[in-house]
Design a protein around this motif. Structure first.
Motif, short mmCIF file in Angstrom:
data_model
loop_
_atom_site.label_atom_id
_atom_site.label_comp_id
_atom_site.label_asym_id
_atom_site.label_seq_id
_atom_site.Cartn_x
_atom_site.Cartn_y
_atom_site.Cartn_z
N PHE A 38 4.71 7.44 8.72
CA PHE A 38 5.83 7.00 8.47
C PHE A 38 5.89 5.45 7.98
CE2 PHE A 38 7.80 10.23 11.53
CZ PHE A 38 8.35 10.98 10.72
N LEU A 39 4.77 4.74 8.81
CA LEU A 39 4.88 3.28 8.37
C LEU A 39 4.13 2.93 7.20
CD1 LEU A 39 4.78 2.07 11.88
CD2 LEU A 39 6.81 2.19 10.52
N ASP A 40 3.43 3.93 6.65
CA ASP A 40 2.66 3.54 5.29
C ASP A 40 3.67 3.31 4.29
OD1 ASP A 40 -0.51 4.08 4.82
OD2 ASP A 40 0.82 4.42 3.00
N PRO A 41 3.05 2.45 3.49
CA PRO A 41 3.65 1.96 2.27
C PRO A 41 3.95 3.16 1.40
CG PRO A 41 2.19 0.54 2.56
CD PRO A 41 2.09 1.26 3.65
N THR A 42 2.89 3.91 1.32
CA THR A 42 2.65 5.06 0.12
C THR A 42 3.19 6.48 0.74
OG1 THR A 42 0.34 5.86 1.30
CG2 THR A 42 0.48 4.28 -0.72
N ALA A 43 3.95 6.43 1.99
CA ALA A 43 4.65 7.81 2.24
C ALA A 43 6.10 7.75 1.42
CB ALA A 43 5.22 7.44 3.74
N HIS A 86 -0.65 12.52 -1.48
CA HIS A 86 -0.95 12.49 -0.03
C HIS A 86 -1.80 11.39 0.50
CE1 HIS A 86 0.45 16.57 -0.18
NE2 HIS A 86 -0.31 16.93 -0.98
N ASN A 87 -1.61 10.00 0.10
CA ASN A 87 -2.35 9.07 0.44
C ASN A 87 -1.97 8.68 1.82
OD1 ASN A 87 -4.03 6.91 -0.43
ND2 ASN A 87 -2.44 5.64 0.43
N SER A 88 -0.47 8.73 2.05
CA SER A 88 0.04 8.33 3.51
C SER A 88 -0.42 9.35 4.42
CB SER A 88 1.53 8.19 3.42
OG SER A 88 2.10 9.54 3.34
N GLY A 89 -0.53 10.67 4.01
CA GLY A 89 -0.93 11.68 5.08
C GLY A 89 -2.53 11.35 5.53
N ALA A 90 -3.22 11.21 4.35
CA ALA A 90 -4.74 11.02 4.58
C ALA A 90 -5.01 9.74 5.58
CB ALA A 90 -5.28 10.66 3.24
N GLY A 127 -7.41 7.95 8.32
CA GLY A 127 -7.54 6.53 8.18
C GLY A 127 -7.80 5.75 7.09
N MET A 128 -8.05 6.67 6.02
CA MET A 128 -8.44 5.95 4.56
C MET A 128 -7.53 7.11 3.60
SD MET A 128 -12.23 7.51 4.48
CE MET A 128 -12.73 9.02 4.97
N GLY A 129 -7.59 6.56 2.58
CA GLY A 129 -6.93 7.38 1.50
C GLY A 129 -7.62 8.68 1.04
N VAL A 130 -7.18 9.26 0.08
CA VAL A 130 -7.90 10.67 -0.32
C VAL A 130 -9.20 10.32 -1.16
CG1 VAL A 130 -7.62 12.82 -1.75
CG2 VAL A 130 -5.72 12.13 -0.15
N GLY A 131 -9.07 9.09 -1.95
CA GLY A 131 -10.38 8.74 -2.44
C GLY A 131 -10.78 9.61 -3.89
N THR A 140 2.07 15.65 8.01
CA THR A 140 1.96 14.33 7.55
C THR A 140 1.64 14.77 5.80
OG1 THR A 140 -0.32 14.45 8.30
CG2 THR A 140 1.38 13.21 9.59
N LEU A 141 0.98 15.81 5.53
CA LEU A 141 0.99 16.10 4.08
C LEU A 141 1.96 16.95 3.57
CD1 LEU A 141 -2.06 16.00 5.57
CD2 LEU A 141 -2.84 15.79 3.10
N GLU A 142 2.42 17.73 4.18
CA GLU A 142 3.25 18.60 3.36
C GLU A 142 4.82 17.96 2.88
OE1 GLU A 142 3.64 22.94 4.27
OE2 GLU A 142 5.59 22.59 4.92
N MET A 143 5.21 16.94 3.79
CA MET A 143 6.52 16.21 3.83
C MET A 143 6.69 15.65 2.31
SD MET A 143 7.43 14.27 6.97
CE MET A 143 6.47 14.53 8.48
N ASP A 144 5.55 15.07 1.69
CA ASP A 144 5.58 14.58 0.53
C ASP A 144 5.44 15.69 -0.48
OD1 ASP A 144 5.67 11.42 1.16
OD2 ASP A 144 3.93 12.11 2.24
N ASP A 145 5.20 16.90 -0.54
CA ASP A 145 5.09 17.64 -1.42
C ASP A 145 6.46 18.14 -1.73
OD1 ASP A 145 2.41 18.19 -2.04
OD2 ASP A 145 1.95 19.48 -0.32
N GLY A 146 7.29 18.61 -0.45
CA GLY A 146 8.42 19.28 -0.69
C GLY A 146 9.42 18.42 -1.45
N ASP A 147 9.31 17.15 -1.12
CA ASP A 147 10.35 16.12 -1.74
C ASP A 147 10.00 16.08 -3.40
OD1 ASP A 147 12.08 14.25 -0.63
OD2 ASP A 147 11.47 12.59 -1.54
#
Ligand code: FES
Ligand SMILES: [Fe+2]
Lengths: 190, 435
Positions: free
Chosen positions: A99-104, B223-227, B232-236, B359-366
């Motif tokens: 939620f708090l990540d700027p890339t959400a 999915h950067n935020s979900g990763a 604790g890191m981006g998808v890379g 944490t990953l699906e939310m951004d897909d649906g949007d």
């Protein structure tokens, strides 16, 4: 012969429930204020403070509800089934991290959320410093231009008094009224 | 919004999908007439996934689902056979089962009480003698619920309403070699864990289907935020040279050979350990290459609308609800022989990544909703969409089956999806389904 106009065995007699053990008024007031403040923290996206209201061993559970027939032997909700939430503190923290990540991306612009909390009942329990709290909620989320999602349901909480004298949420069970979630996501705690 | 519901002809359809140049007309995502034709020529004809056998394990077990927009009941009968039939009474059409899942010996319609067996046959009706006396030629044998053809592949149950469709083996073809990565990496086979999460999205069904078929490209960005949340890191950046897209009959699978990359995202060390411990055993069963695919960074779509993430072990179907809507059903697949504690970790892992709260699906649906919503502006709809990534990426591979493309940042599987879509949409057979 008189016709029977209602005294059939199916028309059950009323049964008055036993009078409740009323909790102390101060405790009810404190619980209400706790729940209202908690709701406001969520509406304001103050997630880290919201996490601060949890005990270390919190269990946050929102089961999926199955639409089953009444006489079905299996229950409509079951802890062994897939849920919407079934979290310990670590996993609640993971969700807050997103939620708090700027890339959400789906949270930017932010979702506008309003929690309305009602029907609060407090029950004392045998465990010292713990009480059971029932409440009902309505949550409305607005997104983008015209997206709107409504959720309502009931909550069954355990609140525990901790060392600093305050209350914390030790467990929450959330039962919503939908079996098919009428929204693309659940980007909200309830 | 269009009011035009005149059925588009083959030439019109071919103009929508330019596979040489990799350009797709936005009309395929919003047009009511195109959508209605999809229901006729894709959903009423293809072999559609309807259940895993484990969901209807015992006689009398049933569930309700959809084939296109047609509601169906999937039920196991007393002989152990799985039947699929319309969830609509032959008398006045009332919905037969209102429950989504359960166990019964028969289904009785709420309207007038016609009662159907677990194979859909009409077995009883109130006042049957009145029918026999006053209804010439009355035969309950003609009044069973309309049945689909049903065939399983290693636990997955498929059904079709097309009497003329070639068998499931032909429909899946060499895609079975890939399905075995999930369905046959253990001698005891697989099961779905209990429960299914269902949700609605305001998007065209093809956006999620093509996304799972081959859109590896979106993962690092969307999915950067979900990763961040789960790892604790981006998808890379992923190694493109050791990754592939394969497609067979419109079914797609994009994958790397990293063995645990997607499984890691579930956030449970025990799952990663389980996969690593089993690597040798799986390799002995499926060969070295496929053993590296089991938990790898990957996604797949079995045409038309059953998608899965092999690494996360989540299966889902995107049931169409009009051109701009779907109902998503989600499950978790595990090896039957896996320890119970591990099954529960898989279930929670899927919930916290690829479910509505995930944490990953939310951004897909949007993304899929917004892509759907914008496409029918009268000027917008005249602009083609870009599907040209990897136009010349086809390769020969000594082991991999189907059409193979190097690099998973690639639109090849999506083009293959639309090639199959076009082929079926242009098939003008009058009415495949027996009435
Ligand atoms: S509609 Fe089903 S019995 Fe009449
Ligand atoms: Fe995605």
């Amino acid at each position: 012969m008189p016709v029977n106009l209602g005294e059939t065995p199916i028309l059950r007699k009323p049964v008055a429930p036993p009078p409740p053990m009323l909790p102390p008024r101060d405790l009810v007031f404190e619980v209400e204020q706790f729940l209202y403040r908690e709701a406001r923290l969520l509406d304001d996206e103050r997630y880290q403070e919201w996490l601060g209201l949890m005990t270390e061993d919190v269990h946050y559970w929102m089961p999926g509800i199955q639409s089953r027939h009444r006489r079905d032997k299996k229950p409509r909700l079951d802890p062994r089934r897939m849920a919407f939430f079934d979290d310990d503190l670590l996993n609640m923290r993971r969700r807050v991290t997103r939620f708090l990540d700027p890339t959400a991306w789906a949270e930017d612009p932010p979702t506008r959320s309003c929690h309305i909390i009602s029907n609060i009942e407090v029950e004392l329990t045998d465990a010292p410093g713990q009480c059971r709290v029932y409440s009902a909620f309505v949550n409305c989320r607005g997104r983008g231009e015209a997206e709107e999602y409504w959720l309502s349901g009931r909550r069954n909480d355990v609140l525990r008094r901790v060392e600093d004298g305050g209350l914390r949420l030790a467990s929450r069970e959330i039962v919503i009224t939908q079996t098919v979630l009428l929204a693309k996501n659940l980007n909200v705690f309830l | 919004m269009t009011t035009d519901v005149i059925q588009p002809g083959p030439d019109e359809l071919r103009a929508l999908v330019d596979l040489e140049r990799g350009a797709i007309d936005r009309r395929v995502y919003w047009d009511e007439a195109v959508y209605r034709l999809e229901l006729e020529r894709i959903f009423a004809r293809c072999w559609l996934f309807v259940a895993h056998e484990s969901q209807v394990a015992e006689p009398g077990d049933f569930l309700t689902t959809y084939m296109g927009e047609d509601g169906v009941i999937v039920a196991r009968d007393g002989n152990g056979a799985i039947n699929v039939f319309l969830n609509s009474c032959t008398h006045r059409g009332n919905r037969i089962s209102l429950a989504e899942v359960g166990n019964r010996r028969r289904f009785t319609c709420n309207y007038h009480g016609w009662t159907f067996g677990l194979d859909g046959a009409l077995v009883a009706l109130p006042q049957e003698d009145v029918y026999r006396q006053t209804c010439p030629g009355f035969d309950p044998g003609d009044l069973g619920l309309h049945r689909a053809r049903v065939v399983s592949y290693k636990g997955l149950v498929f059904a079709t309403f097309d009497e003329e469709a070639p068998g499931l083996e032909d429909y899946l073809g060499d895609y079975r070699w890939y399905l075995d990565v999930l369905l046959d990496n253990d001698e005891d086979g697989t099961e779905f864990l209990e429960g299914s999460i269902k949700s609605r999205m305001a998007c065209n069904w093809k956006f999620p289907a093509e996304n799972f078929a081959g859109d590896s490209y979106h993962a690092a960005w969307t999915h950067n935020s979900g990763a961040m949340a789960m790892l604790g890191m981006g998808v890379g950046k992923s190694n493109q040279e050791n990754s592939y897209q394969i497609n067979v009959n419109g079914h797609g699978w994009q994958f790397g050979l990293d063995m645990v990359g997607n499984a890691m995202v579930l956030g449970e060390q025990d799952i990663v350990d389980y996969l690593r411990e089993r690597e040798e055993k799986v390799a002995a069963r499926l060969g070295k290459l496929r053993s590296r695919m089991v938990g790898s960074i990957s996604s797949a779509n079995l045409f038309p609308h059953m998608s899965f993430l092999p690494g996360q072990s989540t299966f889902r179907t995107w049931h169409p609800k009009g051109p701009k809507g779907i109902e998503l059903h989600t499950w978790v697949l595990v090896n039957k022989s896996a320890p119970e504690s591990l099954k529960s970790l898989y279930m929670k892992g899927v919930m916290r990544t690829f479910s509505p709260s995930g944490t990953l699906e939310m951004d897909d649906g949007d993304n899929w909703e917004n892509s759907t919503q914008t496409n029918d502006g009268v000027v917008t709809r005249r602009q083609k969409l870009h599907y040209a990534l990897g136009l010349d990426s086809g390769i020969q591979h000594p082991e991999l089956k189907g059409a193979v493309h190097l690099r998973k940042y690639n639109d090849s599987n999506q083009r293959a999806f639309y090639r199959q879509w076009l082929k079926l949409m242009c098939d003008e057979r009058a009415h495949a389904s027996r009435s």
